[in-house]
Write a protein that holds these residues in place. Sequence first.
Motif, PDB file in Angstrom:
ATOM      1  N   PRO A  28       0.819  -1.223   0.000  1.00 47.21           N
ATOM      2  CA  PRO A  28       0.000   0.000   0.000  1.00 47.21           C
ATOM      3  C   PRO A  28       0.847   1.265   0.000  1.00 47.21           C
ATOM      4  CG  PRO A  28       0.081  -0.935   2.195  1.00 47.21           C
ATOM      5  CD  PRO A  28       0.786  -1.920   1.297  1.00 47.21           C
ATOM      6  N   GLU A  29       0.258   2.346  -0.476  1.00 45.89           N
ATOM      7  CA  GLU A  29       0.948   3.631  -0.510  1.00 45.89           C
ATOM      8  C   GLU A  29       0.917   4.328   0.844  1.00 45.89           C
ATOM      9  OE1 GLU A  29      -0.823   5.895  -3.616  1.00 45.89           O
ATOM     10  OE2 GLU A  29      -0.030   4.618  -5.224  1.00 45.89           O
ATOM     11  N   THR A  30       0.008   3.914   1.722  1.00 42.76           N
ATOM     12  CA  THR A  30      -0.084   4.485   3.068  1.00 42.76           C
ATOM     13  C   THR A  30       0.038   3.363   4.087  1.00 42.76           C
ATOM     14  OG1 THR A  30      -1.519   6.285   2.310  1.00 42.76           O
ATOM     15  CG2 THR A  30      -1.512   5.805   4.669  1.00 42.76           C
ATOM     16  N   ILE A  31       0.931   3.539   5.065  1.00 39.31           N
ATOM     17  CA  ILE A  31       1.153   2.491   6.060  1.00 39.31           C
ATOM     18  C   ILE A  31       1.237   3.098   7.460  1.00 39.31           C
ATOM     19  CG2 ILE A  31       2.329   0.875   4.514  1.00 39.31           C
ATOM     20  CD1 ILE A  31       5.000   1.940   5.596  1.00 39.31           C
ATOM     21  N   PRO A  32       0.783   2.349   8.478  1.00 36.52           N
ATOM     22  CA  PRO A  32       1.037   2.772   9.860  1.00 36.52           C
ATOM     23  C   PRO A  32       2.504   2.518  10.187  1.00 36.52           C
ATOM     24  CG  PRO A  32      -0.005   0.619   9.848  1.00 36.52           C
ATOM     25  CD  PRO A  32       0.054   1.074   8.414  1.00 36.52           C
ATOM     26  N   VAL A  33       3.099   3.393  10.987  1.00 36.88           N
ATOM     27  CA  VAL A  33       4.525   3.238  11.272  1.00 36.88           C
ATOM     28  C   VAL A  33       4.794   3.242  12.770  1.00 36.88           C
ATOM     29  CG1 VAL A  33       5.335   4.184   9.087  1.00 36.88           C
ATOM     30  CG2 VAL A  33       4.943   5.726  11.017  1.00 36.88           C
ATOM     31  N   LEU A  67       0.358  -5.157   7.739  1.00 37.11           N
ATOM     32  CA  LEU A  67       1.618  -4.474   7.460  1.00 37.11           C
ATOM     33  C   LEU A  67       1.869  -3.322   8.429  1.00 37.11           C
ATOM     34  CD1 LEU A  67       1.461  -4.295   3.558  1.00 37.11           C
ATOM     35  CD2 LEU A  67       2.551  -6.031   4.989  1.00 37.11           C
ATOM     36  N   ILE A  68       3.118  -3.227   8.885  1.00 37.21           N
ATOM     37  CA  ILE A  68       3.568  -2.139   9.752  1.00 37.21           C
ATOM     38  C   ILE A  68       4.926  -1.676   9.239  1.00 37.21           C
ATOM     39  CG2 ILE A  68       4.389  -1.531  12.072  1.00 37.21           C
ATOM     40  CD1 ILE A  68       2.384  -3.562  13.185  1.00 37.21           C
ATOM     41  N   GLY A  69       5.111  -0.373   9.172  1.00 38.29           N
ATOM     42  CA  GLY A  69       6.394   0.176   8.756  1.00 38.29           C
ATOM     43  C   GLY A  69       7.262   0.506   9.955  1.00 38.29           C
ATOM     44  N   MET A  70       8.503   0.063   9.918  1.00 39.79           N
ATOM     45  CA  MET A  70       9.480   0.462  10.927  1.00 39.79           C
ATOM     46  C   MET A  70      10.286   1.628  10.370  1.00 39.79           C
ATOM     47  SD  MET A  70       8.850  -1.512  13.456  1.00 39.79           S
ATOM     48  CE  MET A  70      10.196  -0.877  14.484  1.00 39.79           C
ATOM     49  N   ILE A  71      10.567   2.593  11.239  1.00 38.92           N
ATOM     50  CA  ILE A  71      11.361   3.752  10.833  1.00 38.92           C
ATOM     51  C   ILE A  71      11.993   4.355  12.078  1.00 38.92           C
ATOM     52  CG2 ILE A  71       9.484   5.455  11.018  1.00 38.92           C
ATOM     53  CD1 ILE A  71      10.621   6.601   8.294  1.00 38.92           C
ATOM     54  N   GLN A  72      13.159   4.951  11.920  1.00 34.31           N
ATOM     55  CA  GLN A  72      13.840   5.556  13.059  1.00 34.31           C
ATOM     56  C   GLN A  72      13.605   7.062  13.103  1.00 34.31           C
ATOM     57  OE1 GLN A  72      17.650   3.728  14.690  1.00 34.31           O
ATOM     58  NE2 GLN A  72      18.122   3.917  12.519  1.00 34.31           N
ATOM     59  N   PRO A  73      13.434   7.622  14.299  1.00 37.38           N
ATOM     60  CA  PRO A  73      13.500   9.083  14.430  1.00 37.38           C
ATOM     61  C   PRO A  73      14.887   9.553  14.006  1.00 37.38           C
ATOM     62  CG  PRO A  73      12.588   8.078  16.407  1.00 37.38           C
ATOM     63  CD  PRO A  73      13.142   6.963  15.578  1.00 37.38           C
ATOM     64  N   SER A  74      14.951  10.703  13.358  1.00 34.11           N
ATOM     65  CA  SER A  74      16.240  11.182  12.863  1.00 34.11           C
ATOM     66  C   SER A  74      16.996  12.000  13.892  1.00 34.11           C
ATOM     67  CB  SER A  74      16.045  12.017  11.591  1.00 34.11           C
ATOM     68  OG  SER A  74      15.179  13.107  11.837  1.00 34.11           O
ATOM     69  N   ILE A  75      16.410  12.182  15.068  1.00 31.21           N
ATOM     70  CA  ILE A  75      17.085  12.859  16.174  1.00 31.21           C
ATOM     71  C   ILE A  75      17.310  11.844  17.278  1.00 31.21           C
ATOM     72  CG2 ILE A  75      16.912  14.639  17.956  1.00 31.21           C
ATOM     73  CD1 ILE A  75      15.294  16.312  16.076  1.00 31.21           C
ATOM     74  N   THR A 123      13.840   7.007   5.041  1.00 27.70           N
ATOM     75  CA  THR A 123      13.773   5.629   4.555  1.00 27.70           C
ATOM     76  C   THR A 123      13.496   4.681   5.715  1.00 27.70           C
ATOM     77  OG1 THR A 123      15.360   6.113   2.788  1.00 27.70           O
ATOM     78  CG2 THR A 123      15.007   3.794   3.329  1.00 27.70           C
ATOM     79  N   GLY A 124      12.585   3.740   5.494  1.00 21.44           N
ATOM     80  CA  GLY A 124      12.272   2.717   6.489  1.00 21.44           C
ATOM     81  C   GLY A 124      12.047   1.387   5.800  1.00 21.44           C
ATOM     82  N   CYS A 125      11.462   0.438   6.525  1.00 21.26           N
ATOM     83  CA  CYS A 125      11.186  -0.887   5.962  1.00 21.26           C
ATOM     84  C   CYS A 125       9.824  -1.358   6.461  1.00 21.26           C
ATOM     85  CB  CYS A 125      12.267  -1.884   6.370  1.00 21.26           C
ATOM     86  SG  CYS A 125      12.071  -3.541   5.643  1.00 21.26           S
TER      87      CYS A 125
END
Length: 229
Positions: free
Chosen positions: A8-13, A49-57, A81-83
């Motif tokens: 999907p183009e929109t994902i919970p993260v 589906l769940i997106g993992m992503i890191q805070p940039s701070i 960028t995440g996965c």
Amino acid sequence: MFDLERLPETIPVFPLTGALLLPKGHLPLNIFEPRYLDMVYYAREKNGLIGMIQPSISPFDVQEGDDQRGTAPRNRPLYSTGCVGMISELIERDDGGMSVLLTGLSRYDVIGEVLPRQQTFRQLRVRYDRFDEDCGLPLYSETFDRETLLDMAAAYLELYEVSPKWDVLEKTCDEELVNALAMVCPFDPAEKQALLEAVPLTDRVDLMQKLMGFALTSGQAGQMDKFVQ
């Protein structure tokens, strides 16, 4: 193998500092905060589906009023960028929390955040086209020395007293091996992000060996003798 066009183009993260998910990797998560319990229920009802992503701070560099763990919906900036992963195991515990296992499908680039927020958790609009090989069959490579990588990883992990399941790792294909080592090695958040963003497998191997080599050289003199001329 997973069809990229089905993503999907929109994902919970789930923004989480230091958490690295890579394609075909497996990331265990302990979910207990109400908004992320909501996220898991939402994902389970939608497509898993769940997106993992890191805070940039870094959590150590936050300013007053920011969330300390990088997980609250308070406009903490995120990396670009995440996965995304599929819920492959889910256990609802007696304490009200959940034990979740995510299996990585594909990396993604962030287009933007869904605003105004319609849920208690954050959602992102994403695209996957830069990582079109992530959903394909497991990759094998003849451009790096698998045994050298394994030996180097063993020496590196010994420094940190980490003992992965070597018998399992040694049976995996090259892509699964590289991604599993990247996930299990205790690299810092910025290093993990760099590994995530390394598109070709060979670039990920090169970067990981440099990171391990630096730690071995500075952390335990003499260990690097077997890896360098």
